[in-house]
Write an enzyme that holds these catalytic residues in place. Structure first.
Site, PDB file in Angstrom:
ATOM      1  N   PRO A   1       0.902  -1.128   0.027  1.00 32.45           N
ATOM      2  CA  PRO A   1       0.074   0.068   0.074  1.00 32.45           C
ATOM      3  C   PRO A   1       0.806   1.364  -0.013  1.00 32.45           C
ATOM      4  O   PRO A   1       0.492   2.453   0.047  1.00 32.45           O
ATOM      5  CB  PRO A   1      -0.769  -0.037   1.448  1.00 32.45           C
ATOM      6  CG  PRO A   1      -0.036  -1.139   2.144  1.00 32.45           C
ATOM      7  CD  PRO A   1       0.444  -2.156   1.230  1.00 32.45           C
TER       8      PRO A   1
ATOM      9  N   LYS B   1      -1.573   2.261  -5.083  1.00 34.36           N
ATOM     10  CA  LYS B   1      -1.806   1.922  -6.595  1.00 34.36           C
ATOM     11  C   LYS B   1      -2.560   0.867  -6.671  1.00 34.36           C
ATOM     12  O   LYS B   1      -3.020   0.709  -7.838  1.00 34.36           O
ATOM     13  CB  LYS B   1      -0.648   1.321  -7.271  1.00 34.36           C
ATOM     14  CG  LYS B   1       0.630   2.465  -7.249  1.00 34.36           C
ATOM     15  CD  LYS B   1       0.213   3.633  -8.258  1.00 34.36           C
ATOM     16  CE  LYS B   1       1.049   4.828  -7.979  1.00 34.36           C
ATOM     17  NZ  LYS B   1       0.424   5.889  -8.518  1.00 34.36           N
TER      18      LYS B   1
ATOM     19  N   TYR C   1       3.375   8.839  -8.646  1.00 35.20           N
ATOM     20  CA  TYR C   1       2.497   9.020  -7.288  1.00 35.20           C
ATOM     21  C   TYR C   1       1.081   9.274  -7.903  1.00 35.20           C
ATOM     22  O   TYR C   1      -0.043   8.817  -7.660  1.00 35.20           O
ATOM     23  CB  TYR C   1       2.943   9.731  -6.141  1.00 35.20           C
ATOM     24  CG  TYR C   1       2.103   9.643  -5.164  1.00 35.20           C
ATOM     25  CD1 TYR C   1       2.785   8.969  -3.949  1.00 35.20           C
ATOM     26  CD2 TYR C   1       0.872  10.289  -4.688  1.00 35.20           C
ATOM     27  CE1 TYR C   1       1.961   8.794  -3.026  1.00 35.20           C
ATOM     28  CE2 TYR C   1       0.049  10.151  -3.650  1.00 35.20           C
ATOM     29  CZ  TYR C   1       0.744   9.178  -2.747  1.00 35.20           C
ATOM     30  OH  TYR C   1       0.255   9.094  -1.422  1.00 35.20           O
TER      31      TYR C   1
END
Length: 401
Positions: free
Chosen positions: A294, A298, A386
């Site tokens: 985690p 994603k 990100y």
């Protein structure tokens, strides 16, 4: 029962796939082993990439998200008492991430499915797939009354999670599985407290990793790196807050706002990929095909990318009989999946305390933290990954001069 697409699993992948297909007039049936109440109430993280936010809005299911979501333009990385913010919005040309829990996405998609009159069956069991290499693949199962049912379809989408019967239906001799088990877990809590920071805080500390996230203005989500052998009984509330205060501490005496802990659990950390993601007329999507730690946020976003690719390939087939993208589904998806796995591995390696590191290894890790938070190029690369890489259906290599 006869339909065009049989979908196993009513998580984000299965529900979004059905939603996309319905908008193009393609019939589908969803079956799910859990109850509707259970999947709508199971609280899961929800950091949505720009691509996922755009998809929900463009397909008419983003209204609640835009009202209740929390929009973050950056993240904060802490180490050695330093606080360093990465301005992802600036570094990616205006992109951001949205904090909106996964169970809320599921509620929105279930409501859309019901409004569209789509077929959806909960509390099924003994799911079995057959005829995957024929023109009429078959899904059999027991309904909630214990009666045997059967779905005959053109294609099957296995969106049924890591412990899925779908993946196990791909013959073992052609299924290659890649896995990495990390030597630590995450202890996660939900706390009734206002946010202590305006954006997500990722903290590296000699004692271990910590993350300050949020769910709502009144509920916060926080995580601690713990040993994989630990149990919840090892972590009374006071010990949790003590470690959070320590690992999130800063030179400027930042204060962590505490509150009653209303939920806590321990999550193992692993990376997993199944290759191929298709066999005959079966296509895997989401957690049935891949798991990411985690740290990179994603999981849900990869599921949404998978089903966009699959839906587009199915549109081709039903519009013109073209099967080129269906045949290349696994190849197209896995390029993106491996990039997401790489980024999630990088973030995990960057931020966690590795007990087997030598003093040299540890100083290299600190140097990398310093580099990524002071170099524009490094911060831009982290930001690009990100907020989410663009959804590409074909390889687009850079020109080399």
């Amino acid at each position: 029962m006869r339909t065009q697409i049989g979908i196993i699993g009513a998580g984000p992948a299965g529900l979004m796939l059905a939603h996309l297909l319905q908008r193009k007039g393609i019939e589908s049936v969803i079956i799910e082993s859990r109850s509707r109440m259970e999947i709508e109430r199971t609280i899961r993280a929800g950091v949505l990439e720009q691509m996922t936010v755009d998809l929900l809005n463009e397909t008419g299911v983003g209204e609640r998200m835009m009202k209740k979501g929390i929009f973050h333009e950056g993240i904060e990385i802490r180490y050695n008492g330093k606080r360093r913010r990465i301005d992802m919005h600036h570094l990616t040309g205006g992109k951001y991430v949205t904090i909106y829990p996964q169970h809320e996405v599921i509620k929105d998609l279930i409501a859309a499915r019901i409004n569209a009159g789509g077929k959806m069956f909960f509390n099924v069991s003994d799911v079995c797939l057959s005829g995957l290499d024929t023109a009429k693949p078959n899904i059999s199962y027991l309904n909630e009354s214990g009666e045997k049912e059967e779905i005959i379809c053109d294609y099957i989408a296995g969106c049924d999670g890591f412990h899925s019967p779908s993946r196990q239906s791909i013959p073992a001799e052609i299924r290659k599985e890649y896995q990495k088990i990390y030597p630590y877990s995450w202890l996660g809590i939900l706390a009734e407290a206002p946010p202590s920071a305006p954006e997500l805080v990722y903290a590296h500390h000699e004692d271990g990793f910590a993350l300050h996230s949020t769910r709502t203005p009144e509920i916060q989500r926080l995580y601690l790196q713990v040993n994989p052998e630990d149990s919840i009984d090892d972590w009374p509330d006071e010990r949790i807050w003590e470690k959070l205060r320590l690992r999130l501490s800063t030179e400027d005496e930042w204060t962590l706002i505490e509150g009653p802990v209303i939920q806590k659990n321990i999550v193992p950390m692993r990376s997993f990929i199944c290759d191929p993601m298709q066999y005959g007329r079966l296509f895997l999507a989401g957690d049935s095909a891949h798991i990411v730690p985690p740290t990179g946020a994603k999981g849900l976003n990869l599921a949404m990318a998978d089903v966009q690719i699959l839906a587009g390939a199915l549109f081709d087939y039903y519009a013109s009989g073209e099967t080129g993208r269906l045949e290349r589904y696994s190849e197209i998806c896995l390029r993106r999946v491996w990039k997401a796995e790489r980024f999630s591995w990088y973030m995990t390696s960057l931020l966690h305390r590795h007990r087997d590191y030598t003093p040299f290894d540890y100083q290299i890790q600190l140097a990398e933290l310093d580099h990524v938070t002071t170099s524009k190029a490094a911060a831009q690369s982290l930001s690009e990954n990100y907020v989410g890489l663009p959804l590409e259906f074909e390889e687009q290599p850079l020109s080399v001069i």
